[in-house]
Motif scaffolding. Sequence first.
Motif: not given
Length: 367
Positions: A122-125, A102-110, A112-114
């Motif tokens: 845990g923390l996923l890419s 269950r993903v709650l928050g997310f952002d995008f890196d330089a 383009g990975n979510l």
Amino acid sequence: MKTIFKFLGLCLVLGVAYLFLWPVPIAPQAWVAPKAPGYQGPHAVNDKLAHLQIIDLHGEVGPEHIAIGPDGKLYTTVASGNILRMQPDGSAQEVFVNTGGRVLGFDFDAKGNLIAADAIKGLLSVSPTRQVTLLTDQADGSPIAYADAVVVAQSGKMYFSDASTRFAPKDWGGTFEASILDILEQSATGRILEFDPATGQTRVLAQGLSFANGVALSQDEKSLFVNETGKYRVWKLALQANKLPLGDGPVPAGAQILFDNLPGYPDNLMRGRDGKVWLGFAKPRNPTIDNFAGKPWLRALTLRLPRALWPIPKAYGHVMAFSEDGKVLTDMQDPSGSYPESTGVTETADRLYIQSLHAKGLGWMPR
């Protein structure tokens, strides 16, 4: 007649024994809850958040986090574990990926990975080609039990919240149930973590938070804003800090309480336009819960009651925007709570999208 009275007496004794002795999953800690300020001043009652327009999610529930990706499309996470992708107007909806959690928050890196804070994994890419990679699920020798919100700095480092190290959603029936247990217990085991993809190392930036929740970077990326849901406040932390103790003692160097004694439970933080930061309140304050702050045994007793009798706060829509120096810039409310759990705001050039933990559609209004 004597037999009946004996039976009723036995039932009474058993009932009292159950209410006071039956095991519960929490070990409640006493704390001092500040007197709720109510809806006044910059939070005066209004209906600016009422009458949202709704994007149908075709059976999906809980658009908890919303962001516009590098491809210009709108992404949102929902309770099924799906991450949905669509045009900003809600058309052309598709399942971008399901992480199995269950993903709650997310952002995008330089690249383009979510980058996803998955409360189960845990923390996923997630790559643009939908390949899911685990970045980290451990910090300082202990599991990341409840990854909640994440933001990626220009340096590539990722800052995210581990809401509770006591109550992992995978063990306690889901994210909402685990959050209730953590806030009722008030053991304050939440922490803020930094993951450096260059080294693969995860370090603890701050700890001792009562349900560590939303995170947002300052414009100069020297500070991190953090919502502490269980104690109704917002912190501003120096990114260079290390294991800051954020309990109820003196505020340590490198930390500042930006907002204290808020009128509701602060949830997500999102950077907006023109330097502002948006904050959503999942629920309003509940006087019963505040009155139980110094009475741990009453909080334990509460969990022995049917769930319908739990003092869960009523639905009340509420979001606000603030400046980095702690001034409230905008406050919007919907006292009817018709759009449940307004957990945050995503601002674009022409729209405000309203995030929600349980809504059956995606709310928006013209900016």
